[in-house]
Design an enzyme around this catalytic site. Structure first.
Site, PDB file in Angstrom:
ATOM      1  N   PHE A  58      20.465  26.053  35.634  1.00  0.00           N
ATOM      2  CA  PHE A  58      20.922  24.677  35.850  1.00  0.00           C
ATOM      3  C   PHE A  58      22.036  24.677  36.888  1.00  0.00           C
ATOM      4  O   PHE A  58      22.145  23.769  37.715  1.00  0.00           O
ATOM      5  CB  PHE A  58      21.424  24.082  34.529  1.00  0.00           C
ATOM      6  CG  PHE A  58      21.800  22.642  34.621  1.00  0.00           C
ATOM      7  CD1 PHE A  58      20.834  21.658  34.749  1.00  0.00           C
ATOM      8  CD2 PHE A  58      23.118  22.262  34.579  1.00  0.00           C
ATOM      9  CE1 PHE A  58      21.177  20.317  34.841  1.00  0.00           C
ATOM     10  CE2 PHE A  58      23.478  20.922  34.674  1.00  0.00           C
ATOM     11  CZ  PHE A  58      22.504  19.956  34.804  1.00  0.00           C
ATOM     12  N   ARG A  83      34.032  38.389  45.202  1.00  0.00           N
ATOM     13  CA  ARG A  83      34.306  37.309  44.261  1.00  0.00           C
ATOM     14  C   ARG A  83      32.978  36.683  43.820  1.00  0.00           C
ATOM     15  O   ARG A  83      32.041  36.584  44.626  1.00  0.00           O
ATOM     16  CB  ARG A  83      35.180  36.212  44.878  1.00  0.00           C
ATOM     17  CG  ARG A  83      36.629  36.601  45.108  1.00  0.00           C
ATOM     18  CD  ARG A  83      37.393  36.692  43.805  1.00  0.00           C
ATOM     19  NE  ARG A  83      38.816  36.941  44.018  1.00  0.00           N
ATOM     20  CZ  ARG A  83      39.362  38.148  44.098  1.00  0.00           C
ATOM     21  NH1 ARG A  83      38.596  39.223  44.025  1.00  0.00           N
ATOM     22  NH2 ARG A  83      40.664  38.285  44.274  1.00  0.00           N
ATOM     23  N   ARG A 115      28.710  24.476  41.588  1.00  0.00           N
ATOM     24  CA  ARG A 115      28.545  23.300  40.738  1.00  0.00           C
ATOM     25  C   ARG A 115      28.839  22.068  41.579  1.00  0.00           C
ATOM     26  O   ARG A 115      29.825  22.042  42.321  1.00  0.00           O
ATOM     27  CB  ARG A 115      29.493  23.378  39.545  1.00  0.00           C
ATOM     28  CG  ARG A 115      29.377  22.213  38.574  1.00  0.00           C
ATOM     29  CD  ARG A 115      30.373  22.392  37.424  1.00  0.00           C
ATOM     30  NE  ARG A 115      30.473  21.169  36.631  1.00  0.00           N
ATOM     31  CZ  ARG A 115      29.825  20.954  35.491  1.00  0.00           C
ATOM     32  NH1 ARG A 115      29.022  21.893  35.021  1.00  0.00           N
ATOM     33  NH2 ARG A 115      29.969  19.833  34.828  1.00  0.00           N
ATOM     34  N   ARG A 147      31.334  19.943  23.217  1.00  0.00           N
ATOM     35  CA  ARG A 147      31.463  20.712  24.449  1.00  0.00           C
ATOM     36  C   ARG A 147      31.440  22.204  24.122  1.00  0.00           C
ATOM     37  O   ARG A 147      32.334  22.716  23.446  1.00  0.00           O
ATOM     38  CB  ARG A 147      32.766  20.357  25.174  1.00  0.00           C
ATOM     39  CG  ARG A 147      32.791  18.948  25.758  1.00  0.00           C
ATOM     40  CD  ARG A 147      31.638  18.712  26.692  1.00  0.00           C
ATOM     41  NE  ARG A 147      31.791  17.503  27.492  1.00  0.00           N
ATOM     42  CZ  ARG A 147      30.824  16.960  28.193  1.00  0.00           C
ATOM     43  NH1 ARG A 147      29.608  17.501  28.158  1.00  0.00           N
ATOM     44  NH2 ARG A 147      31.040  15.889  28.911  1.00  0.00           N
ATOM     45  N   GLU A 192      18.679  14.322  27.670  1.00  0.00           N
ATOM     46  CA  GLU A 192      19.722  15.202  28.192  1.00  0.00           C
ATOM     47  C   GLU A 192      20.549  15.804  27.054  1.00  0.00           C
ATOM     48  O   GLU A 192      21.584  16.420  27.290  1.00  0.00           O
ATOM     49  CB  GLU A 192      20.636  14.432  29.156  1.00  0.00           C
ATOM     50  CG  GLU A 192      19.933  14.008  30.433  1.00  0.00           C
ATOM     51  CD  GLU A 192      20.871  13.357  31.434  1.00  0.00           C
ATOM     52  OE1 GLU A 192      22.093  13.309  31.182  1.00  0.00           O
ATOM     53  OE2 GLU A 192      20.373  12.904  32.480  1.00  0.00           O
TER      54      GLU A 192
END
Length: 206
Positions: free
Chosen positions: A24, A47, A52, A75, A158
């Site tokens: 995702f 790194r 996102r 969350r 979702e």
């Protein structure tokens, strides 16, 4: 002493870049170097970068009733913390291609809380965790009427399960002080409201 920002993105040399995970979200590994403040060159180092997209967050505020709307939802990132992983947050959503932050705000206001913002005032843009993530938050305060607000929302496909709470502005500020609200977007927005509340109550009710 030199002033800040003597370097820019053009001073960074990326020797190699590869995608190490694609789901995702995406994770890239970079080999890079850049100049140092002392005039030397940084040795090549690696790194990992979390790719996102940007997101938009909105604090819904009713200036007449002096109330805000906060969303409670699970969350995963808070699962191993002492506080409950059901957090109190703002209306929020990822920016889709071609969408402005204001359009995202209105879409998410409807989906997550059944709200339509009659005004949106920009608070700021900020990088969430620039040490390892590309995500930028576009933060707003939005005018709403809270008289009929609250209830259960979210998109089933979702896997969203959201309860919208109507909270007095003063109580929201106390929630920051005692730690019940512990996420950056909500803290920044509510503290901004604390600074701008009198002005908004005057301007938004005019």
């Amino acid at each position: 002493m030199p002033k800040p920002f003597q370097f820019s993105a053009s001073d960074v040399i990326v020797k190699k870049r590869e995608t190490v995970f694609q789901g995702f979200f995406r994770m890239d590994k970079l080999w890079l170097t850049h100049p140092r403040f002392d005039g030397d060159e940084m040795p090549v180092f690696t790194r990992e970068l979390f790719i996102r997209g940007d997101a938009t967050c909105v604090l819904p505020y009713d200036p007449e009733r002096d109330e805000v709307v906060l969303l409670e939802q699970f969350r995963l990132g808070a699962l191993e913390r002492e506080q409950s992983p059901w957090l109190l947050e703002l209306v929020a959503g990822m920016n889709e291609d071609g969408e402005s932050p204001e359009e995202v705000a209105q879409r998410e206001g409807q989906e997550e809380a059944g709200l339509c913002f009659s005004r949106l005032e920009k608070i700021c843009d900020y990088l969430v965790s620039p040490g390892g993530s590309t995500e930028m938050i576009h933060l707003y305060c939005g005018q709403v009427a809270t008289e009929a607000a609250g209830g259960l929302y979210g998109l089933a496909h979702e896997h969203e399960d959201i309860r919208a709470h109507v909270v007095a502005a003063e109580e929201a500020m106390r929630m920051i002080t005692d730690g019940r609200i512990n996420n950056a977007a909500a803290i920044i927005a509510i503290q901004w409201l604390q600074l701008n509340r009198s002005r908004l109550r005057e301007e938004w009710q005019a």
